[in-house]
Design a protein around this motif. Structure first.
Motif, PDB file in Angstrom:
ATOM      1  N   LEU A 140      37.591 -22.462  86.633  1.00 18.34           N
ATOM      2  CA  LEU A 140      37.146 -22.061  87.963  1.00 18.34           C
ATOM      3  C   LEU A 140      38.126 -22.596  88.988  1.00 18.34           C
ATOM      4  O   LEU A 140      38.986 -23.422  88.672  1.00 18.34           O
ATOM      5  N   LEU A 158      28.822 -24.830  92.880  1.00 11.85           N
ATOM      6  CA  LEU A 158      28.544 -24.838  91.451  1.00 11.85           C
ATOM      7  C   LEU A 158      27.031 -24.948  91.306  1.00 11.85           C
ATOM      8  O   LEU A 158      26.429 -25.919  91.771  1.00 11.85           O
ATOM      9  N   HIS A 188      30.047 -20.450  91.324  1.00 15.59           N
ATOM     10  CA  HIS A 188      30.247 -20.467  89.882  1.00 15.59           C
ATOM     11  C   HIS A 188      28.930 -20.909  89.265  1.00 15.59           C
ATOM     12  O   HIS A 188      28.408 -21.984  89.617  1.00 15.59           O
ATOM     13  N   ILE A 190      30.699 -21.658  82.170  1.00 15.64           N
ATOM     14  CA  ILE A 190      30.653 -20.822  83.362  1.00 15.64           C
ATOM     15  C   ILE A 190      30.270 -19.417  82.924  1.00 15.64           C
ATOM     16  O   ILE A 190      30.986 -18.772  82.152  1.00 15.64           O
ATOM     17  N   SER A 205      30.898 -15.838  88.110  1.00 15.93           N
ATOM     18  CA  SER A 205      31.658 -16.323  89.267  1.00 15.93           C
ATOM     19  C   SER A 205      31.835 -15.178  90.246  1.00 15.93           C
ATOM     20  O   SER A 205      32.014 -14.017  89.847  1.00 15.93           O
ATOM     21  N   VAL A 228      26.743 -12.561  92.607  1.00 13.67           N
ATOM     22  CA  VAL A 228      26.398 -13.446  91.492  1.00 13.67           C
ATOM     23  C   VAL A 228      24.901 -13.645  91.348  1.00 13.67           C
ATOM     24  O   VAL A 228      24.356 -13.624  90.231  1.00 13.67           O
TER      25      VAL A 228
END
Length: 261
Positions: free
Chosen positions: A23, A33, A206, A213, A216, A222
């Motif tokens: 990432l 995150l 992310h 992960i 992203s 997302v």
């Protein structure tokens, strides 16, 4: 400053906590995150601020290997606020914030006018200037969190790494702190539990689950109902904020609602 994390893996006592995580965050971006408890968010961030050495993979700051830098050099570029940043000594708030200037000082360690200005600006920025003479251990949880954020800002980093920075803060303080770190200048990499705060403030997200992960991109792209059901186990309803139009999420249990018998 740009940060790139490439194929990062962390194994501890035979358990793989993070697997091949890749990432990045570009200059001036606020990148979040997100993931459920135990997904590996804090473990990954600990590798970025060098509290933990990964088993494999690299972390690069503007193309330079983070682990090839001296601790002093990396501290001039990067500041961190861990999730648990305890202090056993009752320093004053001013003394705690002044610790953020250590990487910029000579071996003599005497504060300069630039140091004092940076500390005062950081304390004022988090709304804690009035606490300067208080003992750190006398503060509430929210006050401590604001002071620790001020310490990180006083370091004048080009990259700011925050692990759950809104812990212990009330709603107004959460909004203020995230707006502050966004406007403070450095690239920001942060973990967040509150998905609505993440959607409102982050340029990119992310999503991490099981140490990997899994998605992203921009928050709207997302935070889909399908991903939230799979990763977080909730039914999500996406609605626009009535004033800003920003994505907001309303949640229900994924399973059928229970009825009283």
């Amino acid at each position: 400053m740009r940060i790139d994390i490439e194929d990062l893996t962390v194994e501890i006592a035979g358990a793989r906590l993070v697997s091949d995580a890749t990432l990045g965050a570009g200059q001036g971006q606020l990148v979040g995150l997100v993931g459920p408890n135990g997904s590996g968010k804090s473990t990954l961030l600990r590798c970025v601020y060098r509290a933990l050495r990964p088993s494999a993979g690299t972390v690069r700051l503007d193309g330079e290997d983070l682990y090839a830098m001296s601790p002093r050099e990396s501290a001039r570029r990067l500041a961190a606020l861990p999730q648990e940043a305890a202090s056993e000594f009752d320093f004053t708030v001013a003394e705690v914030v002044a610790m953020g200037r250590t990487p910029h000082q000579s071996s003599v360690g005497r504060a300069t006018e630039a140091d004092r200005t940076a500390c005062a600006r950081a304390l004022a920025g988090v709304g804690a200037a009035h606490l300067a003479d208080r003992g750190f251990l006398t503060l509430s949880g929210g006050e401590k969190q604001r002071v620790l954020i001020a310490r990180a800002l006083a370091q004048e980093p080009r990259l700011l790494v925050l692990d759950e920075p809104t812990n212990h803060l009330d709603i107004a303080q959460q909004l203020d702190v995230l707006a502050l770190v966004r406007d403070s200048g450095p690239t920001v990499l942060t973990s967040l539990h509150d998905l609505n705060l993440a959607a409102l403030h982050c340029d990119l997200l992310h999503v991490i689950a099981g140490g990997r992960i899994v998605a992203s991109g921009a928050p709207y792209d997302v935070l889909t109902p399908e991903l939230l059901a799979e990763v977080f186990g909730v039914r999500a309803h996406r609605v626009p904020h009535p004033e800003t139009g920003a994505l907001q999420l309303l949640f229900d249990r994924l399973g059928p609602a229970r009825t009283d018998s």
